[in-house]
Every structure is written in structure tokens, then in C-alpha cells.
Design an enzyme around this catalytic site. Structure first.
Site, PDB file in Angstrom:
ATOM      1  N   ARG A 127      75.871  23.663  39.621  1.00  0.00           N
ATOM      2  CA  ARG A 127      75.424  23.435  40.709  1.00  0.00           C
ATOM      3  C   ARG A 127      74.152  23.967  41.043  1.00  0.00           C
ATOM      4  NH1 ARG A 127      80.315  22.017  42.874  1.00  0.00           N
ATOM      5  NH2 ARG A 127      80.785  19.886  43.206  1.00  0.00           N
ATOM      6  N   LYS A 149      58.937  22.912  39.998  1.00  0.00           N
ATOM      7  CA  LYS A 149      59.053  21.086  39.727  1.00  0.00           C
ATOM      8  C   LYS A 149      59.831  21.756  38.047  1.00  0.00           C
ATOM      9  CE  LYS A 149      55.757  18.492  42.731  1.00  0.00           C
ATOM     10  NZ  LYS A 149      54.221  17.834  42.368  1.00  0.00           N
ATOM     11  N   GLU A 191      44.026  22.079  33.017  1.00  0.00           N
ATOM     12  CA  GLU A 191      44.789  21.970  34.752  1.00  0.00           C
ATOM     13  C   GLU A 191      44.005  23.105  35.624  1.00  0.00           C
ATOM     14  OE1 GLU A 191      46.863  19.865  35.785  1.00  0.00           O
ATOM     15  OE2 GLU A 191      48.360  19.073  34.082  1.00  0.00           O
ATOM     16  N   LYS A 233      48.021  28.562  42.507  1.00  0.00           N
ATOM     17  CA  LYS A 233      48.596  27.844  42.512  1.00  0.00           C
ATOM     18  C   LYS A 233      49.523  27.977  43.717  1.00  0.00           C
ATOM     19  CE  LYS A 233      52.076  24.855  41.064  1.00  0.00           C
ATOM     20  NZ  LYS A 233      52.521  23.486  39.607  1.00  0.00           N
ATOM     21  N   GLU A 243      56.510  19.722  48.524  1.00  0.00           N
ATOM     22  CA  GLU A 243      55.010  18.607  48.918  1.00  0.00           C
ATOM     23  C   GLU A 243      55.496  17.931  49.834  1.00  0.00           C
ATOM     24  OE1 GLU A 243      53.960  17.157  44.897  1.00  0.00           O
ATOM     25  OE2 GLU A 243      53.709  15.130  45.636  1.00  0.00           O
ATOM     26  N   ARG A 248      50.632  20.877  48.871  1.00  0.00           N
ATOM     27  CA  ARG A 248      50.865  20.181  47.301  1.00  0.00           C
ATOM     28  C   ARG A 248      50.238  19.405  46.197  1.00  0.00           C
ATOM     29  NH1 ARG A 248      55.922  23.537  44.410  1.00  0.00           N
ATOM     30  NH2 ARG A 248      55.557  22.966  41.974  1.00  0.00           N
ATOM     31  N   ASN A 252      47.741  17.272  42.351  1.00  0.00           N
ATOM     32  CA  ASN A 252      48.155  15.843  41.897  1.00  0.00           C
ATOM     33  C   ASN A 252      46.583  15.028  41.550  1.00  0.00           C
ATOM     34  OD1 ASN A 252      50.952  15.961  41.644  1.00  0.00           O
ATOM     35  ND2 ASN A 252      51.017  14.815  43.523  1.00  0.00           N
ATOM     36  N   HIS A 259      48.723   9.833  34.823  1.00  0.00           N
ATOM     37  CA  HIS A 259      50.065   9.689  34.336  1.00  0.00           C
ATOM     38  C   HIS A 259      50.386   8.094  33.545  1.00  0.00           C
ATOM     39  CE1 HIS A 259      52.906  12.872  36.381  1.00  0.00           C
ATOM     40  NE2 HIS A 259      52.125  13.207  35.161  1.00  0.00           N
ATOM     41  N   HIS A 273      49.224  15.667  28.181  1.00  0.00           N
ATOM     42  CA  HIS A 273      49.468  15.592  29.193  1.00  0.00           C
ATOM     43  C   HIS A 273      48.197  16.099  29.925  1.00  0.00           C
ATOM     44  CE1 HIS A 273      50.940  15.633  33.269  1.00  0.00           C
ATOM     45  NE2 HIS A 273      50.005  16.976  32.905  1.00  0.00           N
TER      46      HIS A 273
HETATM   47  P1  NAD Z   1      54.604  21.209  25.364  1.00  0.00           P
HETATM   48  O1  NAD Z   1      55.223  21.945  26.217  1.00  0.00           O
HETATM   49  O2  NAD Z   1      55.282  20.086  24.332  1.00  0.00           O
HETATM   50  O3  NAD Z   1      53.759  22.044  24.315  1.00  0.00           O
HETATM   51  C1  NAD Z   1      52.656  21.590  23.503  1.00  0.00           C
HETATM   52  C2  NAD Z   1      53.073  22.141  22.412  1.00  0.00           C
HETATM   53  O4  NAD Z   1      52.967  23.014  21.465  1.00  0.00           O
HETATM   54  C3  NAD Z   1      54.208  21.412  21.720  1.00  0.00           C
HETATM   55  O5  NAD Z   1      54.393  21.191  19.974  1.00  0.00           O
HETATM   56  C4  NAD Z   1      54.845  22.936  21.717  1.00  0.00           C
HETATM   57  O6  NAD Z   1      55.871  23.396  20.284  1.00  0.00           O
HETATM   58  C5  NAD Z   1      53.965  23.787  20.845  1.00  0.00           C
HETATM   59  N1  NAD Z   1      53.886  25.181  21.166  1.00  0.00           N
HETATM   60  C6  NAD Z   1      54.074  25.689  22.439  1.00  0.00           C
HETATM   61  N2  NAD Z   1      53.619  26.782  22.176  1.00  0.00           N
HETATM   62  C7  NAD Z   1      53.379  27.225  21.523  1.00  0.00           C
HETATM   63  C8  NAD Z   1      52.575  28.789  21.242  1.00  0.00           C
HETATM   64  N3  NAD Z   1      52.580  29.665  21.610  1.00  0.00           N
HETATM   65  N4  NAD Z   1      52.184  28.416  19.526  1.00  0.00           N
HETATM   66  C9  NAD Z   1      52.033  27.405  18.513  1.00  0.00           C
HETATM   67  N5  NAD Z   1      52.522  25.904  19.830  1.00  0.00           N
HETATM   68  C10 NAD Z   1      53.096  26.429  20.529  1.00  0.00           C
HETATM   69  O7  NAD Z   1      53.678  20.227  26.383  1.00  0.00           O
HETATM   70  P2  NAD Z   1      52.748  21.204  26.860  1.00  0.00           P
HETATM   71  O8  NAD Z   1      51.103  20.483  27.961  1.00  0.00           O
HETATM   72  O9  NAD Z   1      52.606  23.103  27.464  1.00  0.00           O
HETATM   73  O10 NAD Z   1      53.276  20.620  28.738  1.00  0.00           O
HETATM   74  C11 NAD Z   1      53.565  19.246  28.910  1.00  0.00           C
HETATM   75  C12 NAD Z   1      54.157  18.727  29.929  1.00  0.00           C
HETATM   76  O11 NAD Z   1      54.161  19.718  30.768  1.00  0.00           O
HETATM   77  C13 NAD Z   1      54.965  17.510  30.609  1.00  0.00           C
HETATM   78  O12 NAD Z   1      55.840  17.134  30.174  1.00  0.00           O
HETATM   79  C14 NAD Z   1      54.173  17.814  31.379  1.00  0.00           C
HETATM   80  O13 NAD Z   1      54.327  16.614  32.934  1.00  0.00           O
HETATM   81  C15 NAD Z   1      54.880  18.955  32.049  1.00  0.00           C
HETATM   82  N6  NAD Z   1      54.020  19.492  33.519  1.00  0.00           N
HETATM   83  C16 NAD Z   1      55.172  20.146  34.301  1.00  0.00           C
HETATM   84  C17 NAD Z   1      54.045  20.275  35.762  1.00  0.00           C
HETATM   85  C18 NAD Z   1      55.408  21.259  36.668  1.00  0.00           C
HETATM   86  O14 NAD Z   1      54.734  21.200  37.582  1.00  0.00           O
HETATM   87  N7  NAD Z   1      56.411  21.272  36.611  1.00  0.00           N
HETATM   88  C19 NAD Z   1      52.726  20.809  35.960  1.00  0.00           C
HETATM   89  C20 NAD Z   1      52.190  20.132  34.893  1.00  0.00           C
HETATM   90  C21 NAD Z   1      52.593  19.623  33.042  1.00  0.00           C
HETATM   91  N1  GLY Z   2      52.065  20.090  38.766  1.00  0.00           N
HETATM   92  C1  GLY Z   2      52.039  19.186  40.267  1.00  0.00           C
HETATM   93  C2  GLY Z   2      52.682  20.804  40.660  1.00  0.00           C
HETATM   94  O1  GLY Z   2      53.434  21.788  40.894  1.00  0.00           O
HETATM   95  O2  GLY Z   2      52.547  20.253  42.002  1.00  0.00           O
END
Ligand code: NAD
Ligand code: GLY
Length: 372
Positions: A127, A149, A191, A233, A243, A248, A252, A259, A273
Site C-alpha cells: 500500500r 504521476k 517537453e 513544473k 490536476e 496542471r 498536456n 497520445h 513520446h
Molecule cells: P524511456 O524510458 O523509454 O527511455 C528512452 C530510451 O533511452 C530507452 O531505450 C532507454 O533504455 C534509453 N536510455 C535511458 N537513459 C539512457 C542513458 N542515459 N543513456 C542511453 N540510453 C538511455 O523513454 P522516456 O522518453 O524517458 O520516457 C517516456 C515515457 O515517459 C512515456 O511512457 C511517457 O508516457 C512517460 N511520461 C510520463 C510523464 C509523467 O508525468 N509521469 C511525463 C512525460 C512522459
Molecule cells: N506530464 C504531465 C504532468 O505531469 O502533469
């Protein structure tokens, strides 16, 4: 030289859930000491992906051991497919098998995929156990690791099962970006520029002037871009953690379109992404122009900036037709009272939430974009 001197700390003010985002080069080496100060109980669980593990896990584990922590790595496959029920179960079972108690901690060492997945596992493990985010992509450093998030994707869509679960600490080591492929760096930039487009025209102008040099490796510019984004942020999250007030939701911008594009391509990496967000921002500005809300030259500036940095600005082939994309938007989280919620803009730095957009206008925009 004092290794802490170039470190920037941005506080996230959320009463009892407040924490720091620490930004600087070499933070991985200090990670163990900084995490040990939070007094985690038992073994330290470390979720990461195979790519990050090859590059950075050894350093991270060594720094934990030097601080007297026993790190247990849980290495998952890289890619969006790990943000799934299957790997939620896999990581949860591995954490349980290695031993976990209420005071245990899970570290997310990786990009947004690992951050979102591990964060959701932490939110539900016993939990709720503590999570520390150690973002290793530019995107994760400026966005996903901050604000709590956490989620997985389901058959019905992206991020549909999740929680708000704030980390205890975020350590954004600029040094780990040295190993990040250029395509991933660019995706993270989308971003960053987004914060300027939302409510900070001066920062967007700074991005236009400095984006290329920052992506090329200028550390000072990168540090500024990351810190400025995290501060932006932090303000939004402090004002509207869950949100609920609409503040917040502005984050988006570009995501309703983005998406849908990602979903239409099956989240397989054809479109990252951040790339989807770049295209989505262009489309959101195009729609704003069509509806007579924003000047056409602002939409051109947005497209020009992303294109100059090597980001896509138009939907790629294979995304399906306009009607299908609008239908996908309807199954996204960004729906209220049956209507799709968009973030549009009255110009650069003047974004707002629009709840009364006629889907016919969106279909027409997408039809034109897909046949252009
Ligand atoms: P990811 O985590 O898939 O990383 C991208 C690629 O880079 C992967 O193949 C990873 O292995 C590689 N990688 C990571 N760090 C590295 C490094 N230092 N050197 C070499 N390779 C490296 O993708 P991302 O773009 O970081 O994240 C995308 C995700 O984040 C999506 O699922 C999206 O929905 C989510 N997201 C969440 C929020 C939130 O607020 N929680 C906000 C924006 C995006
Ligand atoms: N990436 C959108 C949020 O954190 O609200």
C-alpha cells in the site's frame, strides 16, 4: 573543487510530501549518500532497464555500497512495452521475493518508462513504499520524474491505470545524458520547449536561441534548460498536484494529439513520446490558428523551432485516418463529460484548456495534415 558547487536544487513544495529535485553533473556518484540520508530500511530495490543497466548501474550500485546500502537491481527490458500489466507484476513479484517492508525504498534508475512503472509499483507495494527517481533521459529529468504521476499502459490506452505518488527525492545527473542517443535528447527537448509555449514566451525565445547548442552538449545551457523546466513544473505541481483545478492540465499541451498518434502506431518506438508531443504541439497551434485564436506566425515559429532541432512536426505515415485518430482521443484520459479536452493557445506562452472543441474541426485539421 567542491563537487556540490554546480548543483542546483529545486524544491517541490507539497506540505508533508515535499521533496527536492537535485540537478547537476556527477550526481550518480553521490546518489548512495543522498539516498542513505533518507534512511531506507532493508535492501534498496533498484528498477532499471537493460540499456541503462549496461551504462550506469555499476556506478550507481558502487555509490550505494560506499554509503552502506545493499542495492538489489531489477533489470527490465527497455521500451514502452515494459509499462504494462506484465512488467508491473514482474517487478512487484521481484521486489516481494527480494524482501520488502514498509520502510523499504524503490529507486527508479532510467527514463520515463522505468520512472512511471517503478513509481506505480512503489505506490501499490504494501500500500505504498518510498520511491526515489533517478531520471536518465532528458525527458524524464524535465518532466516525468517530477510531480508524482505514475502509471502503466493498458489495451484501452496510455497511462490509464496509475496513481499520484510523489518521490522522496529526484536526482537528475546531467552526466548520464552523455550516453543518451541524439534522437532521445531531441525528444526530451519537446517537453522543455513546451514549458515556454504554455506560459513563458521569454523561455521559448531562449529555446529558439540556445536549443541547438544545448542539444550539441553545452552543459551550462543544458543545466539551465533542465532547471528552468523543473522550476516551471514545480510551480504547476504545487498549485494543482492532482490536476483538479485545470492548472496542471496545461502540461498536456500537445498530448491529446500526441497520445492518439502514439496509440495509432502501437507504442512500438516508431514515434517516441517526445516526438509525438512535438507534432502534437504543432497541431494544437494549427488548430488554434484555424479557430481564429492564435496568429499564424506563432504556429510557424513552433514548427520552425522543432524542425530546426530535428524533431518531426507532421504526423508520420501509418498513423491511420483522421476519424480513427479522433476516436482514439475519445478513449484517452483527457475526456470530460464525453468531450475531448484540448490545450490550445492564444499565442506563444498563452495556452489554455479548451473543453468545447467541435470534433469536426479536429477531423478537418487532421485530414489536411495527413494529406499535405
Ligand atoms: P524511456 O524510458 O523509454 O527511455 C528512452 C530510451 O533511452 C530507452 O531505450 C532507454 O533504455 C534509453 N536510455 C535511458 N537513459 C539512457 C542513458 N542515459 N543513456 C542511453 N540510453 C538511455 O523513454 P522516456 O522518453 O524517458 O520516457 C517516456 C515515457 O515517459 C512515456 O511512457 C511517457 O508516457 C512517460 N511520461 C510520463 C510523464 C509523467 O508525468 N509521469 C511525463 C512525460 C512522459
Ligand atoms: N506530464 C504531465 C504532468 O505531469 O502533469
Amino acid at each position: 573543487m567542491d563537487p556540490m558547487s554546480d548543483v542546483i536544487t529545486v524544491p517541490i513544495a507539497l506540505d508533508a510530501r515535499s521533496y527536492d529535485v537535485v540537478i547537476g553533473r556527477g550526481l550518480l556518484d553521490q546518489a548512495g549518500a543522498r539516498i542513505a540520508a533518507l534512511k531506507p530500511k532493508g535492501v534498496l530495490h533498484v528498477a532499471t532497464d537493460a540499456t541503462v543497466a549496461d551504462l550506469h548501474l555499476e556506478n550507481f550500485v558502487a555509490s550505494c555500497e560506499a554509503a552502506g546500502l545493499r542495492a538489489v537491481p531489477h533489470v527490465l527490458p527497455p521500451g514502452e512495452a515494459s509499462k504494462s500489466w506484465r512488467f508491473y507484476e514482474e517487478l512487484s513479484e521481484r521486489v516481494l521475493a527480494a524482501g520488502v517492508e514498509r520502510g523499504s525504498m524503490l529507486v527508479a534508475l532510467g527514463g520515463g518508462v522505468i520512472g512511471d512503472l517503478a513509481g506505480f509499483v512503489a505506490a501499490t507495494m504494501l500500500r505504498g513504499i518510498d520511491v526515489v527517481q533517478v531520471p536518465t533521459t532528458l525527458l524524464a529529468q524535465v518532466d516525468s520524474s517530477v510531480g508524482g504521476k505514475v502509471a502503466i499502459d493498458t489495451r484501452a490506452g496510455k497511462n490509464l491505470v496509475g496513481a499520484f505518488w510523489q518521490p522522496r527525492l529526484v536526482l537528475a545527473d546531467l552526466g548520464v545524458l552523455d550516453s543518451l542517443p541524439l534522437r532521445e535528447l531531441r525528444a526530451g527537448w519537446a517537453e522543455i520547449a513546451k514549458y515556454g509555449l504554455i506560459d513563458d514566451p521569454d523561455f521559448f525565445a531562449w529555446c529558439e536561441q540556445n536549443g541547438e547548442a544545448a542539444l550539441a552538449g553545452d552543459d551550462k545551457l543544458r543545466a539551465h534548460a533542465v532547471a528552468h523546466s523543473v522550476r516551471a513544473k514545480a510551480r504547476v505541481v504545487a498549485a494543482d498536484e492532482r490536476e483538479s483545478s485545470g492548472v496542471r492540465a496545461l502540461l498536456n499541451l500537445g498530448h491529446t494529439f500526441g497520445h492518439a498518434l502514439e496509440a495509432s502506431l502501437g507504442f512500438g518506438g516508431a514515434l517516441l513520446h517526445g516526438e509525438a508531443v512535438a507534432i502534437g504541439c504543432c497541431l494544437a497551434f494549427d488548430l488554434s490558428v484555424r479557430l481564429g485564436l492564435a496568429p499564424a506566425e506563432d504556429a510557424q515559429r513552433v514548427r520552425r523551432h522543432f524542425a530546426r532541432l530535428g524533431l518531426p512536426t507532421e504526423p508520420p505515415p501509418g498513423v491511420g485516418d483522421a476519424a480513427m485518430l479522433v476516436e482514439l482521443m475519445g478513449s484517452d484520459k483527457k475526456v470530460a463529460d464525453g468531450r475531448i479536452v484540448f490545450v490550445l493557445a492564444r499565442g506563444i506562452g498563452r495556452a489554455f484548456v479548451a473543453r468545447d472543441i467541435d470534433p469536426a474541426d479536429v477531423r478537418a485539421l487532421l485530414s489536411d495534415a495527413l494529406t499535405a
